[in-house]
Write a protein that holds these residues in place. Structure first.
Motif, mmCIF file in Angstrom:
data_model
loop_
_atom_site.group_PDB
_atom_site.id
_atom_site.type_symbol
_atom_site.label_atom_id
_atom_site.label_comp_id
_atom_site.label_asym_id
_atom_site.label_seq_id
_atom_site.Cartn_x
_atom_site.Cartn_y
_atom_site.Cartn_z
ATOM 1 N N UNK A 1 -3.939 56.734 103.795
ATOM 2 C CA UNK A 1 -3.731 55.469 103.829
ATOM 3 C C UNK A 1 -3.001 55.064 102.050
ATOM 4 N N UNK A 2 -2.714 56.221 101.486
ATOM 5 C CA UNK A 2 -2.168 55.578 100.086
ATOM 6 C C UNK A 2 -0.559 56.009 100.697
ATOM 7 N N UNK A 3 0.284 56.557 101.263
ATOM 8 C CA UNK A 3 1.472 56.894 101.867
ATOM 9 C C UNK A 3 2.271 55.601 101.798
ATOM 10 N N UNK A 4 3.218 55.157 100.857
ATOM 11 C CA UNK A 4 3.817 53.435 101.236
ATOM 12 C C UNK A 4 4.734 53.466 102.681
ATOM 13 N N UNK A 5 4.936 54.290 103.016
ATOM 14 C CA UNK A 5 6.519 54.567 104.184
ATOM 15 C C UNK A 5 5.907 54.598 105.342
ATOM 16 N N UNK A 6 6.615 55.651 106.067
ATOM 17 C CA UNK A 6 5.995 55.155 107.542
ATOM 18 C C UNK A 6 5.627 55.977 107.361
ATOM 19 N N UNK A 7 4.120 56.386 108.377
ATOM 20 C CA UNK A 7 2.868 57.218 108.181
ATOM 21 C C UNK A 7 3.231 57.919 109.856
ATOM 22 N N UNK A 8 3.130 59.222 110.164
ATOM 23 C CA UNK A 8 3.458 59.675 111.314
ATOM 24 C C UNK A 8 2.354 61.452 111.602
ATOM 25 N N UNK A 9 1.461 60.978 112.604
ATOM 26 C CA UNK A 9 0.153 61.103 112.609
ATOM 27 C C UNK A 9 0.350 62.315 113.909
ATOM 28 N N UNK A 10 0.892 63.633 113.571
ATOM 29 C CA UNK A 10 0.685 64.850 114.468
ATOM 30 C C UNK A 10 -0.607 65.451 115.007
ATOM 31 N N UNK A 11 -1.648 64.378 116.301
ATOM 32 C CA UNK A 11 -3.186 64.663 115.898
ATOM 33 C C UNK A 11 -3.534 66.470 116.354
ATOM 34 N N UNK A 12 -2.844 67.088 115.892
ATOM 35 C CA UNK A 12 -2.380 68.503 116.129
ATOM 36 C C UNK A 12 -3.813 69.595 115.302
ATOM 37 N N UNK A 13 -4.679 70.468 115.515
ATOM 38 C CA UNK A 13 -5.757 69.950 116.582
ATOM 39 C C UNK A 13 -6.667 68.803 117.013
ATOM 40 N N UNK A 14 -6.769 68.465 118.299
ATOM 41 C CA UNK A 14 -6.946 66.905 118.177
ATOM 42 C C UNK A 14 -8.612 66.677 117.548
ATOM 43 N N UNK B 1 -0.534 66.926 109.802
ATOM 44 C CA UNK B 1 -1.689 66.981 110.741
ATOM 45 C C UNK B 1 -3.132 67.024 111.156
ATOM 46 N N UNK B 2 -3.777 67.656 111.854
ATOM 47 C CA UNK B 2 -5.537 68.214 111.704
ATOM 48 C C UNK B 2 -5.086 69.231 111.251
ATOM 49 N N UNK B 3 -4.521 70.366 110.954
ATOM 50 C CA UNK B 3 -5.168 71.494 110.818
ATOM 51 C C UNK B 3 -5.712 72.007 109.237
#
Length: 288
Positions: free
Chosen positions: A144-157, A131-133
């Protein structure tokens, strides 16, 4: 393995009948102290659903930080990479009314001190949820560096470096965050904009209307469970945690969103930001 990079806050929840107007004083109907922060909420909620979860976060060298680590251990999280900083543990002040609405004020505390170096040696697994806290450069390194599926919850945006989206597989804004990121309320047009960078999908959570999935090939609204909500705090965190768990299990994106909607809706029928345990929602999931 689900890896969560994110924040921890002590939540101070204040229940009121109605929100005060500017300059008005109202009495509370109750005050509750609980564990919170989007990173912690998502990590614990995923663990409660049976996920194998590692949390990368920062707490202060105070009593709240010690309690947080004990809490995570009790919730069966991998806390080997949680960092203790010379600062106060983060805190959040959440006021919610009888309609289930809320507003939140956050003091970042130790969350602001989580650094890129703190990620070294721990970015391995199947699903990354962030997330973005915490600091944007920390989030970018994780993506950038994680090898698997990457989920971003853009909170707070609040996104200063839009190139960060290029490393995201699945983006999960709510309606407010979606508008802040795109400058529009038009879901299809905004999703088109975001998919110029986001690799796989944008999922816009719409509260009681469900969630809208947008990919380059398809758009679909997934309805949610009708409930009498009493506290919507953390509903988005529960949704994201559930999404990570069911994607890790190999479910299709659409199926994972359907289940996440149900679990998230159920979580609003209780006070607090943490999700239910699998045993509490298994029958609802089976009926879906």
């Amino acid at each position: 393995m689900i890896v969560v990079v994110g924040s921890y806050n002590v939540d101070f929840l204040i229940k009121v009948r109605d929100f005060p107007s500017e300059g008005e004083t109202v009495f509370s109907d109750g005050v509750y102290i609980d564990h919170g922060g989007k990173g912690s909420n998502q990590a614990v909620s995923a663990s409660r659903l049976g996920g194998n979860v590692r949390l990368i976060s920062a707490v202060g060298n105070d009593e709240f930080g010690k309690r947080a680590i004990k809490f995570w251990e009790d919730e069966r999280l991998d806390v080997a990479y949680v960092k203790i900083k010379n600062a106060l543990t983060g805190s959040a002040y959440i006021v919610f009314d009888r309609r289930g609405r809320n507003f939140i004020v956050v003091n970042r505390g130790a969350n602001a001190l989580l650094s890129e170096d703190d990620l070294d040696g721990c970015l391995n697994g199947d699903i990354l949820l962030t997330q973005l806290e915490v600091n944007e450069n920390v989030v970018k390194k994780a993506l950038k560096e994680f090898p698997g599926v990457k989920v971003l919850n853009p909170a707070p945006a609040v996104l200063n470096d839009n190139s960060l989206l290029e490393y995201v597989d699945i983006l999960t804004p709510n309606e407010i965050e979606f508008k802040e990121l795109t400058g529009t309320q038009d879901l299809n047009y905004g999703i088109d904009l975001l998919l110029k960078k986001v690799k796989r999908a944008v999922i816009v959570t719409l509260g009681e209307r469900g969630a809208y999935i947008g990919t380059r090939e398809r758009r679909i609204l997934i309805p949610t469970l009708a409930v009498d909500a009493i506290d919507t705090t953390g509903a988005g965190d529960v949704f994201n945690a559930s999404l990570a768990v069911y994607l890790e299990k190999g479910y299709s994106l659409e199926r994972a969103v359907r289940i996440s909607n149900i679990i998230s809706a159920y979580s609003t029928t209780r006070i607090g930001a943490l999700g239910p345990r699998l045993s509490e929602v298994s029958e609802l999931i089976e009926k879906e």
